[in-house]
Design a protein around this motif. Structure first.
Motif, short mmCIF file in Angstrom:
data_model
loop_
_atom_site.label_atom_id
_atom_site.label_comp_id
_atom_site.label_asym_id
_atom_site.label_seq_id
_atom_site.Cartn_x
_atom_site.Cartn_y
_atom_site.Cartn_z
N ILE A 131 8.63 64.05 4.58
CA ILE A 131 9.63 63.05 4.19
C ILE A 131 9.93 62.11 5.34
CG2 ILE A 131 12.08 62.77 3.62
CD1 ILE A 131 11.76 65.33 1.88
N TYR A 132 10.18 62.67 6.53
CA TYR A 132 10.47 61.80 7.66
C TYR A 132 9.30 60.88 7.98
CZ TYR A 132 11.17 60.07 12.35
OH TYR A 132 11.28 59.24 13.42
N ALA A 133 8.09 61.43 7.99
CA ALA A 133 6.91 60.65 8.37
C ALA A 133 6.59 59.54 7.40
CB ALA A 133 5.69 61.58 8.50
N THR A 134 7.09 59.64 6.15
CA THR A 134 6.73 58.64 5.14
C THR A 134 7.93 57.84 4.64
OG1 THR A 134 6.86 60.34 3.39
CG2 THR A 134 4.71 59.92 4.38
N THR A 135 9.07 57.91 5.33
CA THR A 135 10.13 56.94 5.06
C THR A 135 9.67 55.57 5.56
OG1 THR A 135 11.20 57.47 7.16
CG2 THR A 135 12.01 58.61 5.19
N ALA A 136 10.26 54.53 5.05
CA ALA A 136 9.83 53.18 5.42
C ALA A 136 9.91 52.95 6.93
CB ALA A 136 10.67 52.14 4.68
N LEU A 137 11.08 53.24 7.52
CA LEU A 137 11.24 53.01 8.95
C LEU A 137 10.57 54.09 9.78
CD1 LEU A 137 12.38 51.36 11.25
CD2 LEU A 137 14.57 52.55 10.97
N TYR B 91 4.87 64.13 -4.56
CA TYR B 91 3.59 64.05 -3.85
C TYR B 91 3.09 62.60 -3.82
CZ TYR B 91 3.19 69.16 -4.10
OH TYR B 91 3.39 70.51 -3.95
N ALA B 92 3.19 61.92 -4.96
CA ALA B 92 2.77 60.52 -5.01
C ALA B 92 3.67 59.65 -4.14
CB ALA B 92 2.78 60.02 -6.45
N CYS B 93 4.97 59.96 -4.12
CA CYS B 93 5.91 59.18 -3.30
C CYS B 93 5.57 59.29 -1.82
CB CYS B 93 7.33 59.64 -3.55
SG CYS B 93 7.98 59.20 -5.17
N LEU C 117 3.31 56.55 -0.94
CA LEU C 117 3.73 55.20 -1.29
C LEU C 117 3.78 54.28 -0.07
CD1 LEU C 117 4.82 53.17 -3.35
CD2 LEU C 117 7.11 54.10 -2.94
N ILE C 118 4.53 54.66 0.94
CA ILE C 118 4.68 53.82 2.13
C ILE C 118 3.37 53.71 2.91
CG2 ILE C 118 5.87 53.56 4.34
CD1 ILE C 118 7.56 52.80 1.91
#
Length: 517
Positions: A126-132, A365-367, A370-371
Motif C-alpha cells: 500500500i505504501y509503495a503504490t500510493t501516489a506520493l 490487487y488491481a489497485c 494502478l499508480i
C-alpha cells in the motif's frame, strides 16, 4: 495463504522495480530535481561535505546535507546522471517500505505468522503504490529522507512496545538523526507530537521511559547531529538564523514569505494540506475508508492487545500529525504529507487483510498496479516527447555538439535554469539584457557565441532572428548562434544524453559527444 503471500511479494517487487526503472528514463525537469542534483554535483566536484552550495560562492542554507551527501556519493560511485541522482531516494524508499512491513508484522507478532506476513506485505504494498509514495521513491528531493527518519523513529517505538529487541530502542534515535540531518527540527515535531499524545492518553510514561535508552540515545543523537550544525555556522555565518528562524518559523507563519533566498514561497488556503493528503494517499485512502465502513457495519472487533496498549492510537496520531500541523500554514507543498503515508498504509493494511473474502479486497490487487502502470504510461510518453518537460537537457546537448564550441559559451538571457546548469556541469552562464545589449552594440566586446532566449521575450526573439541563426528550440527557450552572424557547420550526429537516452540530432562531423551531464 501461501498463494496470497507470493502474489503480494510479486506485486511489491514489481512496484519497486518499475520505480527504479523510471528513475533512469526521464531527464531532470525544473525546478526541484535539477536544483538539488546540481547542489549535490557541486558537492561531489568540490569535495566540500560541510556546506551545500547553491552556486559557486553561494551557500545553500535551505536544507541540511543528508540528501546531498547521498546524491554526491552516488555521483562519485556511478557518475553524474539522472539515475545516480535518484538512486539514493529509491534506496531510502525501500528502507521505509521495509519499516512499514515490520510495523504491521509486529502488530500480529503473537498471532499466526503467515497472517502477520500477509498483513505486513499489504502494508508495504500500500505504501509503495500510493501516489506520493510511488513518486517520491525515485525523485531527487529531501522528503524521502525525512519520511525515512520519522518512520524509523515511530516504528522503533511501536515495535519496542510489541516486545521487539533492544536494537529498536536505538532505532528511535537513529531516526531522529536522519530527520535532523535531512530536514531539520521538523522531525522533532512530527515524531514528538504522536509520542506525547500516546503517552498522555494511555498514561504509559513509565513504559515509555523503560523501553527506550533515553540518556544514551539522546547523547548519540547530539553527537551525530550537532557537529555539522556548528561547522556549517562557523563556515558560513548566518546559517542558523536563516535555517532555524526563517525556514522553521517564518516560512510556517508567514504566507508568501519574502525572505526565501532560493525560490518563491507557496501560498495556499489554510487546510489545503488535507486535500493534498487525499491525493497523496490515492487510491488507498479511499479503499481504507470504504473497508473501515464495512468493518464497522459488520461490527468486526479491534484486536484486544492493539486496543489495550494504544498502538492503534499511536498509528492514527502519527498518520494525522503532519496534516494537522500544516493545517495552520499557507506555505505548503503536497510532499509535506509524505511522513503520514507509512502509518496510513499500516492502518489500511489492517482493514484489508482482516476483511478477507469480500470482492473489493480482491480488486485491491488491481489497485496496487494502478499508480505504477499509470506512471509508466506517462513516463513512456514523456520519454518520447521530452520537449513537453521543463528541461534543458537536449538544448545543452545541442549546444555542446557544435564544432569548436563548448557549454561555457552558452548564455541564458536572464537566470540560467537549474537543469541547464546540471547538464552542462555548471558551465552555462547567465546574461542580463543590459549586458547582452552592450556586447552587441560595442564592436570592442565579443558577442556571446550562443544565447538561449525565453520564448516569452518577443522583443529579443524578433531582434536576434534578424542577425543570428536559430539552432534549436524547446518549450521555453530558443537557441541562437551569434558568432559573426554565421551558422556553424552542422551535419548529422548521434548524441548520447543523460544516463541512458540516445537521440539523433544534427552535430559535428567527428568525435566528441555530450552525455548531457
Amino acid at each position: 495463504m501461501t498463494r496470497t503471500i507470493n502474489t503480494l511479494w510479486g506485486l511489491l517487487a514489481a512496484a519497486l522495480a518499475i520505480r527504479l526503472g523510471l528513475s533512469a528514463l526521464l531527464p531532470l525537469a525544473d525546478t526541484t530535481e535539477p536544483r538539488y542534483a546540481e547542489i549535490a554535483r557541486i558537492m561531489a566536484e568540490t569535495g566540500d561535505w560541510i556546506t551545500p552550495w547553491f552556486d559557486h560562492g553561494v551557500p545553500f542554507w535551505g536544507k541540511p546535507p543528508l540528501s546531498f551527501w547521498a546524491q554526491a556519493l552516488s555521483f562519485k560511485l556511478f557518475g553524474v546522471s539522472e539515475f545516480a541522482g535518484r538512486l539514493p531516494s529509491w534506496l531510502a524508499n525501500v528502507l521505509t517500505v521495509a519499516l512499514v512491513f515490520a510495523m504491521r508484522f509486529h502488530l500480529h507478532a503473537n498471532t499466526d505468522r503467515q497472517q502477520a506476513t500477509v498483513s505486513g506485505l499489504w502494508a508495504a504494498l500500500i505504501y509503495a503504490t500510493t501516489a506520493l509514495g510511488f513518486l517520491s521513491g525515485g525523485t531527487i528531493m529531501t522528503d524521502s529522507y525525512l519520511a525515512l527518519g520519522t518512520t524509523l523513529t515511530l516504528a522503533s517505538l511501536l515495535i519496542r512496545l510489541r516486545g521487539g529487541s533492544d536494537w529498536w530502542g536505538w532505532g528511535f534515535f537513529i531516526g531522529l538523526v536522519i530527520g535532523l540531518l535531512a530536514k531539520g527540527p521538523l522531525v522533532l515535531v512530527l515524531t514528538g507530537v504522536p509520542v506525547f499524545c500516546w503517552a498522555v492518553i494511555t498514561r504509559q510514561w513509565r513504559n515509555l521511559w523503560r523501553c527506550l535508552p533515553w540518556l544514551s540515545g539522546t547523547a548519540l543523537t547530539l553527537l551525530l547531529v550537532l557537529p555539522w550544525y556548528l561547522l556549517a555556522e562557523l563556515k558560513t555565518p548566518g546559517f542558523l538564523d536563516y535555517f532555524i528562524v526563517g525556514e522553521h518559523f517564518k516560512r510556517f507563519i508567514i504566507s508568501g514569505w519574502q525572505g526565501d533566498l532560493y525560490g518563491n514561497a507557496h501560498e495556499f488556503t489554510r487546510g489545503t494540506i488535507w486535500l493534498y493528503l487525499a491525493v497523496a494517499s490515492f487510491p488507498w485512502g479511499l479503499i481504507a475508508v470504504t473497508g473501515w465502513g464495512i468493518r464497522r457495519w459488520r461490527s468486526t472487533p479491534v484486536p484486544a492487545r492493539a486496543a489495550s496498549d494504544g498502538t492503534t492510537m499511536l498509528l492514527t496520531v502519527s498518520a494525522l500529525t503532519p496534516a494537522i500541523f500544516f493545517t495552520f500554514s499557507g506555505n505548503i507543498l503536497w510532499t509535506y504529507t509524505l511522513p503520514s503515508l507509512p502509518f496510513i498504509a499500516v492502518l489500511a493494511a489492517g482493514v484489508i487483510s482482516q476483511t478477507a473474502g469480500y470482492r473489493w479486497q480482491r480488486a485491491s490487487y488491481a489497485c496496487a498496479l494502478l499508480i505504477p502502470l499509470a506512471a509508466s504510461s506517462g513516463a513512456g510518453w514523456l520519454a518520447i516527447h521530452p520537449e513537453q518537460l521543463k528541461t534543458e537537457r537536449d538544448l545543452v546537448a545541442r549546444a555542446s555538439a557544435l564544432p569548436e564550441l563548448s557549454p561555457d559559451q552558452l548564455h541564458y538571457l536572464g537566470e540560467a535554469p537549474f537543469s541547464a546548469r546540471f547538464y552542462s556541469q555548471g558551465l552555462v552562464q547567465s546574461l542580463s539584457p543590459d549586458e547582452l545589449q552592450s556586447r552587441l552594440a560595442d564592436a570592442q566586446l565579443p558577442p556571446p557565441a550562443l544565447v538561449a532566449v525565453s520564448n516569452n521575450d518577443k522583443a529579443w526573439l524578433d531582434r536576434l532572428r534578424k542577425t543570428a541563426t536559430v539552432l534549436d528550440q524547446n518549450r521555453r527557450y530558443t537557441l541562437f548562434h551569434l558568432s559573426d552572424g554565421k551558422p556553424a557547420a552542422i551535419t548529422a550526429k548521434s548524441i548520447t544524453i543523460g544516463s541512458a537516452v540516445t537521440i539523433s540530432r544534427p552535430g559535428a562531423t567527428t568525435g566528441a559527444t555530450s552525455d548531457g551531464t
